[in-house]
Design a protein around this motif. Structure first.
Motif, short mmCIF file in Angstrom:
data_model
loop_
_atom_site.label_atom_id
_atom_site.label_comp_id
_atom_site.label_asym_id
_atom_site.label_seq_id
_atom_site.Cartn_x
_atom_site.Cartn_y
_atom_site.Cartn_z
N ARG C 49 0.82 -1.22 0.00
CA ARG C 49 0.00 0.00 0.00
C ARG C 49 0.85 1.26 0.00
O ARG C 49 0.32 2.36 -0.21
CB ARG C 49 -0.98 -0.02 1.17
CG ARG C 49 -2.07 -1.07 0.98
CD ARG C 49 -2.72 -1.46 2.27
NE ARG C 49 -3.55 -0.39 2.79
CZ ARG C 49 -4.81 -0.20 2.44
NH1 ARG C 49 -5.38 -1.01 1.59
NH2 ARG C 49 -5.50 0.78 2.95
N ASN C 52 1.34 2.56 -3.95
CA ASN C 52 0.44 3.48 -4.65
C ASN C 52 -0.08 4.57 -3.71
O ASN C 52 -1.09 5.18 -3.95
CB ASN C 52 -0.73 2.74 -5.32
CG ASN C 52 -1.64 2.06 -4.31
OD1 ASN C 52 -1.29 1.93 -3.14
ND2 ASN C 52 -2.80 1.62 -4.77
N LEU C 54 -1.54 4.45 -0.96
CA LEU C 54 -2.86 4.25 -0.37
C LEU C 54 -2.78 4.16 1.14
O LEU C 54 -3.76 4.35 1.84
CB LEU C 54 -3.49 2.97 -0.94
CG LEU C 54 -5.01 2.91 -0.94
CD1 LEU C 54 -5.61 4.11 -1.65
CD2 LEU C 54 -5.49 1.63 -1.60
N GLU C 57 -4.25 6.85 3.35
CA GLU C 57 -5.69 7.04 3.52
C GLU C 57 -6.15 6.49 4.87
O GLU C 57 -7.21 6.86 5.36
CB GLU C 57 -6.47 6.35 2.39
CG GLU C 57 -6.17 6.89 1.00
CD GLU C 57 -6.55 8.35 0.85
OE1 GLU C 57 -7.39 8.83 1.63
OE2 GLU C 57 -5.99 9.01 -0.05
N ALA C 58 -5.39 5.58 5.45
CA ALA C 58 -5.76 5.08 6.78
C ALA C 58 -5.33 6.11 7.81
O ALA C 58 -4.42 6.90 7.57
CB ALA C 58 -5.10 3.74 7.04
N GLN C 59 -5.98 6.07 8.97
CA GLN C 59 -5.69 7.12 9.94
C GLN C 59 -4.35 6.89 10.63
O GLN C 59 -3.92 5.75 10.83
CB GLN C 59 -6.80 7.22 10.98
CG GLN C 59 -6.84 6.05 11.93
CD GLN C 59 -8.00 6.16 12.90
OE1 GLN C 59 -8.86 5.33 12.92
NE2 GLN C 59 -8.00 7.22 13.70
N ASP C 80 1.35 14.38 -7.58
CA ASP C 80 -0.10 14.24 -7.51
C ASP C 80 -0.44 12.78 -7.24
O ASP C 80 -0.17 11.91 -8.06
CB ASP C 80 -0.70 14.71 -8.84
CG ASP C 80 -2.22 14.61 -8.85
OD1 ASP C 80 -2.79 14.17 -7.84
OD2 ASP C 80 -2.81 14.98 -9.87
N THR C 82 -3.15 11.16 -7.29
CA THR C 82 -4.07 10.51 -8.23
C THR C 82 -3.32 10.05 -9.47
O THR C 82 -3.62 9.01 -10.04
CB THR C 82 -5.22 11.45 -8.64
OG1 THR C 82 -4.68 12.56 -9.34
CG2 THR C 82 -5.99 11.93 -7.44
N GLU C 83 -2.29 10.82 -9.84
CA GLU C 83 -1.45 10.43 -10.98
C GLU C 83 -0.72 9.12 -10.66
O GLU C 83 -0.67 8.20 -11.47
CB GLU C 83 -0.45 11.56 -11.23
CG GLU C 83 0.50 11.33 -12.39
CD GLU C 83 -0.18 11.55 -13.72
OE1 GLU C 83 -1.00 12.49 -13.82
OE2 GLU C 83 0.10 10.78 -14.65
N ARG C 85 -1.60 6.81 -8.55
CA ARG C 85 -2.53 5.69 -8.46
C ARG C 85 -3.09 5.32 -9.83
O ARG C 85 -3.58 4.22 -10.02
CB ARG C 85 -3.66 6.03 -7.50
CG ARG C 85 -3.16 6.13 -6.07
CD ARG C 85 -4.25 6.63 -5.17
NE ARG C 85 -3.72 6.95 -3.86
CZ ARG C 85 -4.31 7.78 -3.02
NH1 ARG C 85 -5.44 8.38 -3.37
NH2 ARG C 85 -3.79 8.01 -1.85
N THR C 86 -3.05 6.27 -10.76
CA THR C 86 -3.47 5.94 -12.11
C THR C 86 -2.43 5.03 -12.77
O THR C 86 -2.76 4.10 -13.49
CB THR C 86 -3.64 7.22 -12.93
OG1 THR C 86 -4.42 8.14 -12.18
CG2 THR C 86 -4.32 6.94 -14.24
N MET C 90 -4.41 -1.49 -8.55
CA MET C 90 -4.41 -2.35 -7.37
C MET C 90 -5.58 -3.30 -7.38
O MET C 90 -6.68 -2.98 -7.84
CB MET C 90 -4.49 -1.45 -6.13
CG MET C 90 -4.81 -2.20 -4.89
SD MET C 90 -3.65 -1.72 -3.62
CE MET C 90 -4.57 -2.07 -2.19
N PHE C 96 -14.26 -5.51 -3.96
CA PHE C 96 -15.20 -4.45 -3.59
C PHE C 96 -15.68 -3.75 -4.85
O PHE C 96 -15.08 -2.78 -5.28
CB PHE C 96 -14.56 -3.45 -2.63
CG PHE C 96 -15.06 -3.60 -1.24
CD1 PHE C 96 -16.31 -3.10 -0.89
CD2 PHE C 96 -14.32 -4.25 -0.28
CE1 PHE C 96 -16.80 -3.25 0.38
CE2 PHE C 96 -14.80 -4.40 1.01
CZ PHE C 96 -16.04 -3.90 1.34
N PRO C 97 -16.74 -4.27 -5.47
CA PRO C 97 -17.26 -3.56 -6.63
C PRO C 97 -17.78 -2.19 -6.19
O PRO C 97 -18.18 -2.01 -5.03
CB PRO C 97 -18.40 -4.44 -7.13
CG PRO C 97 -18.61 -5.50 -6.13
CD PRO C 97 -17.55 -5.43 -5.09
N LEU C 98 -17.76 -1.22 -7.10
CA LEU C 98 -18.33 0.09 -6.79
C LEU C 98 -19.85 -0.01 -6.89
O LEU C 98 -20.36 -0.87 -7.60
CB LEU C 98 -17.78 1.13 -7.76
CG LEU C 98 -16.26 1.29 -7.72
CD1 LEU C 98 -15.78 2.18 -8.85
CD2 LEU C 98 -15.83 1.86 -6.38
#
Ligand SMILES: Nc1ncnc2c1ncn2[C@@H]1O[C@H](COP(=O)(O)OP(=O)(O)OP(=O)(O)O)[C@@H](O)[C@H]1O
Ligand SMILES: [Mg+2]
Lengths: 284, 326, 258
Positions: C49, C52, C54, C57-59, C80, C82-83, C85-86, C90, C96-98
């Motif tokens: 994690r 990328n 990520l 994002e956890a506390q 950036d 988001t760049e 992670r693009t 992952m 986990f579908p959206l």
């Protein structure tokens, strides 16, 4: 011996609990029953399709369409306005400020606002009116009700969004989505039923509140025609008609209370029906 | 496998355009600012609310000593006498009676629904209780006038007077049913759902492992609830009660319609009272016609706000103190 | 030898005050499958994690060190996320579908990145073709082609995981991070995913966290072996499995510990 005592104690408290539950549900039945029983005889088509004519408050003909329409405008406008602020705030608390110190401060403030009495919001709205130099009007009523609804709506939405699994948010972040994109495209869909419930809850609170519109929306026998003119509302219609010394008019107050209750019941049914429909894509 | 490989080989890596990327970043930045500003605005609403009331109530706060405003029982706006004591006491009396009536049945109901009731009953009862929460306060007021007030006038007051009349708290020399008790009953029914909904959730959130541990030792269900579940759940349950309390303190219409509205300090549950909320709502019409009257009514709103917020914050602090750290 | 796609340099990570990574330095070769292995709780997921960004994002998490992706530090200033992670996709352990339709799940990444119209210019229904392409790449197309607009939550777990793979691939990442991607799946679905991964490495660098030694043997070209937040050994799979330097590595790959 102690076992017997424990059994007896359990039986006693169980009886008390069942009695309490029956009393609580019974009081609901009693309220609805009273309102229907006293309101139904006075309710007729004129009541809901006419505005008050001359002498209405002495018992002559007319109806409370002014209050029904006024209430829908007031609560509808306030809910729309409040939604515009509540949704971004709830998303901010959950997506941008998640679990930060600052979010705690904001939640404390929202809790305080939640507990502020509606008459105090009424007084606050009145002061704002004086500052802005506007009269009691639909607009002033909408603004005041919107402030009243804000903490109710934010709290409901905040709770709904808090239930979103963090893995779902991360699934979106991992695709390179920004927080805004994740909020708009994923979180809103996932929480749509909860958000809708929050909106309808706030609408119900708004349409039933009298104390805050007393100062700010005024009252008129005509249908509301302008944002800057006064607007009638159902709770105040009930209140004012009860205040007259004529039994016929008081009966109309009960009928008005019945109309108001029916609107609230309808809202609750709509909320249940829609929540199911909005839940089509929700991930569990 | 071979098939998939041919699928992937013609892939051209798409190039993400720089201007678009910059646009996304900009939108993100503005969204954060906009939402943050709205949140900040909401937080600032609390001091703004208090400040607006203080400013508009200032004429009377400056003209009269605070002790006179808070503790004088003389309320004669035309003579320029503004003693809020009867109204403050009216608010406290009605709220106290309401909470005494409301808390035991609410908690018992919450425990019943969380611990004993079969799932089917809970599925029916919870929406009904939510419905009770949604009923507007004027409807409660109408119900109070139609059923609670006559019941007190005809049955309860005579019966209590006959048996407990010697105790000042239960003395009844008010021939109408309008008074503290009527207000308390109506308010109690109003706060039922707020207390029950939250308390039920708190009790349900107690982990099953704790219950099982106690039940496995041979305790009855009730012993388990009393000694284990409630010990764990009580801070949350107390918070639920506080929620109900702030609702009761600030309620206007329902109370106004049944408490009798007489500006004196009540001495018995059958006496008429005049809470702050009712004072403001009943007199807003004349507030501009008498000198200092508008400032006095807004001062009443300020006092009410301070009582509610004070209760809220004090109980929150006490709770934090008493809640054992996990 | 290999060309490194990612270079991890002195990477440290904390949850609150607990340090989960204690200075990892390792390479991830381009267009190979790199497996991160080690006993439970050794920091595999944490390391993944970090790649990328990520983890943040956890506390209460904190990261220091560098991760060079094609020569740029993804923890450098002004990057950036988001760049990042693009470019680095992952696949999570549990699918986990959206909360949207099957079609929209695959289209999601393309839409947010404004890539609805690439791949075969000039065809009016490009997004449809893109969605079909990646569903095929993930081996899901045949099963869902008649219900593309149904909610993704209606798929089985194995199908959901392949949907998540299609969703990740549709963004066309250079690197794909997989955290125990088969742990929630039945053996047949798991084999399906393994086959997709092998096929993918042609154009994509894959980092695979797994606690299954046999899976690592089947798939991995390169190994990173962690032990209590520290890097014990890293190198080509051949070398790790057959002539490991460190005692702990030898014991672990022999199946004696962990
Ligand atoms: N959210 C968290 N909060 C606090 N500590 C955490 C958290 N997640 C992981 N840790 C700790 O960090 C260390 C590494 O965890 P990590 O999840 O990376 O292990 P892992 O190698 O993936 O284990 P597994 O094979 O069981 O998935 C562990 O000691 C764990 O206890
Ligand atoms: Mg892991």
């Amino acid at each position: 011996m102690t076992r017997r005592k424990a059994k007896i104690e359990e039986a006693v408290f169980k009886a008390l609990m069942i009695g309490s539950t029956a009393a609580v549900l019974g009081s609901l039945a009693l309220i609805l029953g009273t309102v229907v029983w006293r309101g139904l005889p006075a309710l007729n088509l004129d009541m809901v399709t006419q505005t008050p004519k001359g002498g209405y408050y002495l018992g002559k003909e007319g109806g409370i369409l002014n209050a029904i329409v006024g209430s829908l405008y007031l609560a509808g406008g306030a809910t729309a306005l409040s939604l515009l602020a509540s949704l971004p705030i709830a998303l901010y608390l959950q997506v941008y400020a998640a679990r930060s110190r600052w979010a705690d401060v904001a939640r404390l403030a929202l809790d305080v606002l939640w507990g502020v009495p509606s008459i105090v919001y009424g007084a606050f709205g009145f002061i704002i009116m004086l500052w802005l130099g506007i009269r009691a009007s639909l607009l002033a009523g909408i603004i005041t009700l919107a402030i009243l609804e804000l903490p109710i709506m934010v709290r409901a939405m905040d709770e709904a969004i808090a239930m979103v699994p963090s893995a779902l948010k991360e699934a979106s972040y991992a695709l390179g989505a920004t927080r805004l994109e994740t909020a708009v495209r994923v979180i809103l869909r996932q929480t749509a039923p909860g958000l809708l419930t929050g909106v309808l809850l706030a609408f119900g609170r708004g349409i039933g509140d009298a104390a805050s519109v007393l100062f700010t929306a005024g009252y008129t026998d005509r249908l509301p025609d302008s944002l800057l003119g006064p607007a009638a509302s159902l709770p105040l219609a009930v209140f004012f008609q009860l205040g007259t010394p004529f039994p016929a008019v008081q009966d109309r107050a009960y009928a008005s209370a019945l109309v108001l209750t029916a609107i609230i019941l309808a809202l609750s049914l709509i909320s249940r029906a829609l929540a199911g429909r909005f839940a089509r894509h929700v991930i569990r | 496998m071979q098939a998939i490989r041919t699928w992937l080989s013609p892939l051209i890596r798409a190039r993400r355009s720089a201007p678009r990327q910059a646009g996304r970043r900009r939108r993100e930045r503005w969204a954060r600012r906009f939402m943050g500003a709205l949140t900040l605005g909401t937080v600032l609403l609390v001091p703004l609310l208090a400040a607006a009331l203080v400013v508009r109530a200032w004429p009377i706060l400056a003209a009269r000593p605070l002790s006179e405003l808070l503790f004088s029982t003389d309320w004669h706006p035309l003579k320029g006498q503004f003693g809020f004591y009867p109204f403050i006491m009216g608010t406290l009396w009605v709220t106290a009676v309401a909470m005494i009536i409301a808390v035991p049945p609410s908690l018992l109901t919450a425990i019943f629904l969380a611990e004993y009731a079969p799932e089917r009953l809970r599925a029916v009862a919870k929406p009904l209780i939510d419905l009770l929460a949604g009923i507007p306060s004027v409807v409660y007021g109408v119900w109070g006038m139609l059923t609670v007030v006559p019941a007190i006038e005809r049955y309860i007051a005579p019966a209590v007077q006959g048996s407990l009349g010697a105790v000042p708290l239960f003395r009844s020399d008010n021939p109408t049913g309008y008074g503290v008790l009527a207000g308390g009953v109506v308010l109690a029914v109003m706060v039922f759902p707020s207390i029950i909904a939250v308390a039920e959730e708190v009790v349900r959130a107690v982990p099953d492992g704790l219950r099982d541990a106690s039940l496995a030792l041979g305790a009855t269900r009730w012993q388990t609830v009393r000694n284990v579940v409630m010990r764990r759940a009580w801070p949350g349950v107390a918070a639920a009660v506080i929620l109900g309390l702030s609702r009761a303190l600030g309620e206007t219409m329902a109370v106004l319609m049944v408490v009798g509205n007489m500006p004196r300090v009540p001495g018995s549950i059958f006496d008429a009272a005049y809470p702050l909320t009712a004072l403001i709502a009943n007199n807003y019409g004349e507030m501009m016609s008498i000198p200092l009257y508008d400032a006095a009514l807004l001062a009443a709103a300020l006092i009410l706000l301070l009582i509610v917020v004070g209760f809220n914050i004090a109980s929150r602090l006490v709770l934090i103190r008493l809640t054992p750290a996990k | 030898m290999y060309k490194p796609h990612i270079r991890i340099e002195d990477l440290k990570a904390w949850y609150g005050n607990g340090q989960a990574l204690k200075g990892i330095t390792a390479d991830v070769p381009e267009h190979q499958i790199t497996a991160i292995i080690g006993p439970s709780g050794c920091g595999k997921t944490t390391l993944l994690r970090c790649l990328n960004r990520l983890l943040e994002e956890a506390q209460a998490t904190r990261v220091s060190g560098h991760v060079w992706l094609d020569g740029t530090d993804i923890y450098g200033p002004g990057v950036d996320v988001t760049e990042v992670r693009t470019r680095v996709g992952m696949l999570a352990p549990k699918p986990f579908p959206l909360p949207m339709s099957i079609y929209d799940n695959v289209a999601y990444g393309r839409r947010i990145h404004g890539l609805q119209r690439t791949l075969d210019k000039g065809n009016g229904r490009n997004l449809d073709r893109i969605v079909q392409h990646y569903l095929q790449a993930a081996g899901l197309w045949e099963e869902v082609k008649d219900r593309l607009h149904d909610p993704a939550s209606g798929l089985s777990t194995g199908q959901q995981q392949r949907l998540c793979l299609a969703r990740a691939l549709a963004v066309e990442p250079e690197v794909l991070l997989c955290d125990e991607p088969t742990s929630a799946l039945d053996p047949i679905s798991a084999q399906g995913i393994e086959e997709q991964l092998l096929a993918l490495k042609e154009g994509t660098t894959i980092v695979l966290v797994t606690h299954l030694l046999r899976q690592a043997r089947r798939l991995a070209d390169h190994i990173i072996f962690l032990w209590m937040g520290e890097l014990v050994e890293t190198g080509p799979a051949e070398q790790i499995f057959h002539s490991a330097q460190d005692e702990r590595t030898r014991a672990y790959v022999a199946g004696n510990i962990g």
